[in-house]
Design an enzyme around this catalytic site. Structure first.
Site, PDB file in Angstrom:
ATOM      1  N   THR A   1      -1.857  -5.558   8.050  1.00 31.44           N
ATOM      2  CA  THR A   1      -1.827  -4.297   7.555  1.00 31.44           C
ATOM      3  C   THR A   1      -0.640  -4.203   6.383  1.00 31.44           C
ATOM      4  O   THR A   1       0.269  -5.269   6.612  1.00 31.44           O
ATOM      5  CB  THR A   1      -1.667  -3.086   8.348  1.00 31.44           C
ATOM      6  OG1 THR A   1      -0.318  -3.004   8.875  1.00 31.44           O
ATOM      7  CG2 THR A   1      -2.753  -3.235   9.399  1.00 31.44           C
ATOM      8  N   ASP A   2      -0.535  -3.136   5.467  1.00 27.29           N
ATOM      9  CA  ASP A   2       0.583  -3.314   4.559  1.00 27.29           C
ATOM     10  C   ASP A   2       1.892  -3.020   5.324  1.00 27.29           C
ATOM     11  O   ASP A   2       2.836  -3.718   4.900  1.00 27.29           O
ATOM     12  CB  ASP A   2       0.340  -2.077   3.642  1.00 27.29           C
ATOM     13  CG  ASP A   2      -0.893  -2.411   2.668  1.00 27.29           C
ATOM     14  OD1 ASP A   2      -1.286  -3.467   2.524  1.00 27.29           O
ATOM     15  OD2 ASP A   2      -1.567  -1.440   2.374  1.00 27.29           O
ATOM     16  N   CYS A   3       1.888  -2.429   6.374  1.00 25.58           N
ATOM     17  CA  CYS A   3       3.144  -2.103   7.044  1.00 25.58           C
ATOM     18  C   CYS A   3       3.308  -3.235   7.981  1.00 25.58           C
ATOM     19  O   CYS A   3       4.423  -3.457   8.235  1.00 25.58           O
ATOM     20  CB  CYS A   3       3.188  -0.917   7.491  1.00 25.58           C
ATOM     21  SG  CYS A   3       1.584  -0.295   8.305  1.00 25.58           S
ATOM     22  N   TYR A   4       2.256  -3.925   8.647  1.00 24.51           N
ATOM     23  CA  TYR A   4       2.591  -4.893   9.558  1.00 24.51           C
ATOM     24  C   TYR A   4       1.782  -5.984   9.161  1.00 24.51           C
ATOM     25  O   TYR A   4       0.659  -6.313   9.430  1.00 24.51           O
ATOM     26  CB  TYR A   4       1.927  -4.452  11.017  1.00 24.51           C
ATOM     27  CG  TYR A   4       2.482  -3.345  11.507  1.00 24.51           C
ATOM     28  CD1 TYR A   4       3.727  -3.540  12.251  1.00 24.51           C
ATOM     29  CD2 TYR A   4       2.191  -1.957  11.383  1.00 24.51           C
ATOM     30  CE1 TYR A   4       4.629  -2.769  12.983  1.00 24.51           C
ATOM     31  CE2 TYR A   4       3.204  -1.156  12.118  1.00 24.51           C
ATOM     32  CZ  TYR A   4       4.131  -1.485  12.724  1.00 24.51           C
ATOM     33  OH  TYR A   4       4.855  -0.248  13.440  1.00 24.51           O
TER      34      TYR A   4
END
Ligand code: SF4
Ligand code: SF4
Lengths: 135, 391
Positions: free
Chosen positions: B136-139
């Protein structure tokens, strides 16, 4: 002359056949029954000390095997890893001899390898796998 | 006159508390009567050690760099539950390692599962983590592998939804073939009878109406300290009872929680149950504060008075018919054989009585040395028989 200790496993359908007596009659072998029992699966288990001529012994064992009986030398050794035994008692349900029995005062399970016929039934039944086969 | 938990704790702190095990209290009540026993004894300790399938551990693995929202993960090839926050996982005790043949070759051996993994972690062994994700963008991280030990993870809690069953069935086999069950190997035609309770030492049989055990009760758990979190799943108190109030059928249960980091493999042991699956043997000890005569009388229950029902596991249990073949006492079960309709049937336990005794003794020592104080339950567990009595 040879002398061997062997464990014979009789399949269900051979338990009532006079296979062992043939060893005496047809192969001139002598035997001592060290242990005899019927396992939970209704298989026969016989531990014999057999003496006779080497040749007769080999032929006698070939005959027994041809009847579907498995022959194992009693050299293999069942030991208990005391560190892993939790004294749960699950093995008491399957051990055909008194090798595994409960001390009713401490409720600990005692293992007496003198009584063990190396049938291996306890090995997979023991939940923490404390019973080990050593060769 | 009754006592309070606060008063008992004062006595524990001063080193004056009288602490006895659930075996020892039997003789004391017999000799002195319940009234005097209630004055003299402060705490009764109990214990049990047996396979408890409804067990597992929450672990927070700490973050990888770059960070990862774990989607699937395995520890020593045992799949762990990842459907919670990014690096929180749950190890279920009965989950099997990938590629285990299960029961394909019957009866399966179930050599390594979640219970074994928990034991390895508690023993301080190195285990291998493998995790995957979709990014994901954050992970952004999509794959992560590393070796770790219990000391390396941020948090690790044992959290078991159902433990310490208050009584259990005695399992037999009426069929003509061997069966392999969670109650062990059952030989045909009543070849053996297996049972699984510590009887007179078992925690919930000593406080049958849950007068003292409640949410927040501090306990011995897996060799360390734990707490009763809630009643356990399948908790059922509407059951027939004997004279002490102890149920004669499987009844109450508890859900327990505790820090895995203080526990020991001696009291958290991975089990392989032939033909059935993997499990975790859990050691639990619960202290019972002797608040009054009623409490001590119930804790003095003996194996001769504790009854369990015999159930056929070849037909009646799997089909759920509810049929019972009879009742036996724990004294009979522990003697090595029971009599069922004239047939002598050898018995085998699955719950280790010697280890249950060891746990009760250990908890007694902890309390006597002032290292373990009793906690005040936040709320008692539901129990219809107690509520009716009070209400
Ligand atoms: S089954 Fe295994 S752990 Fe249980 S008492 Fe027997 S040897 Fe010990
Ligand atoms: S191998 Fe195990 S079950 Fe067989 S006799 Fe020896 S101890 Fe008993």
């Amino acid at each position: 002359m040879v002398r061997h200790k062997v464990v014979l496993h009789f399949p269900h359908e051979q338990v009532d056949k006079p296979i062992v007596s043939k060893l005496v009659r047809d192969y001139n072998l002598d035997f001592n029954i060290l242990k005899a029992s019927i396992t939970p699966r209704e298989e026969g288990l016989l531990v014999l000390e057999i003496t006779g001529e080497d040749d007769d012994y080999q032929r006698g064992m070939d005959y027994i095997k041809s009847r579907g009986v498995s022959v194992q030398p009693l050299s293999q050794d069942i030991r208990r890893n005391d560190e892993r035994c939790t004294h749960c008692g699950a093995c008491l349900a399957v051990c055909p001899t008194d090798a595994l029995r409960a001390d009713r005062s401490t409720m600990e399970v005692l293992f007496d390898d003198e009584e063990c016929v190396a049938c291996e039934l306890c090995v997979k039944v023991c939940p923490p796998r404390a019973m080990e086969i050593h060769y | 006159m009754g006592k309070t938990i606060a008063e008992i704790n004062e006595r524990i702190k001063r080193g004056e508390a009288v602490v006895v095990t659930a075996e020892e209290v039997i003789g004391i009540v017999e000799e002195k009567g319940a009234e005097r026993a209630a004055q003299e004894v402060d705490v009764v300790t109990t214990g049990t050690f047996g396979p408890m399938c409804s067990s597992g551990a929450f672990i927070n693995l700490g973050h990888a760099q770059p960070r990862m929202k774990i989607h699937r993960a395995w520890l020593n090839e045992v799949p762990v539950f990842c459907g919670i926050a990014a690096v929180d996982i749950y190890i279920g005790a009965t989950e099997m390692a990938e590629h285990d043949p299960l029961n394909e070759v019957f009866p399966g051996e179930f050599r390594y599962g979640g219970g074994h993994l928990i034991e390895d972690l508690v023993a301080g062994k190195t285990v291998h983590l493998r995790a995957t994700s979709y990014g994901t963008d954050c992970y952004p991280n999509r794959a992560w592998e590393r070796d770790l030990t219990l000391a390396d993870v941020k948090e690790a809690w044992l959290f078991n939804p159902r433990n310490a069953y208050q009584n259990y069935n005695v399992a037999v086999n009426l069929s003509d073939r061997v069966i392999y069950t969670y109650m062990g190997v059952l030989r045909p035609n009543l070849g053996n009878a297996n049972y699984c309770s510590a009887g007179q030492l078992s925690p919930l049989l000593n406080d049958p109406l849950f007068r003292t055990i409640g949410i927040g009760t501090r306990i011995f758990l897996g060799g360390g300290i734990g707490y009763v979190a809630w009643h356990g799943t399948q908790h059922n108190t509407e059951v027939p009872r004997g004279p002490s109030g102890a149920p004669t059928r499987p009844a109450g249960t508890i859900s327990v929680i505790g820090d895995l980091k203080g526990m020991s493999p001696r009291y958290l042991t991975g089990y392989s149950i032939l033909g059935y699956g993997a499990s975790l043997a859990v050691g639990i000890g619960i202290p019972i504060p002797v608040l009054d005569e009623e409490v001590v009388r119930a804790a003095a229950v003996r194996d001769e008075e504790l009854v369990a029902a015999v159930v056929d596991y070849s037909h009646d249990y799997p089909q759920g018919t509810g049929k019972l073949l009879g009742e036996v006492t724990y004294a009979e079960l522990k003697s090595g054989s029971i009599n069922l309709d004239g047939k002598v049937v050898p018995t085998a336990p699955l719950s280790s009585y010697s280890r249950a005794r060891e746990i009760a003794e250990k908890l007694k020592d902890w309390i006597a040395q002032g290292r373990f104080l009793l906690s005040e339950p936040v709320e008692l567990l539901p129990c219809s028989a107690r509520e009716e009595e009070v209400g």
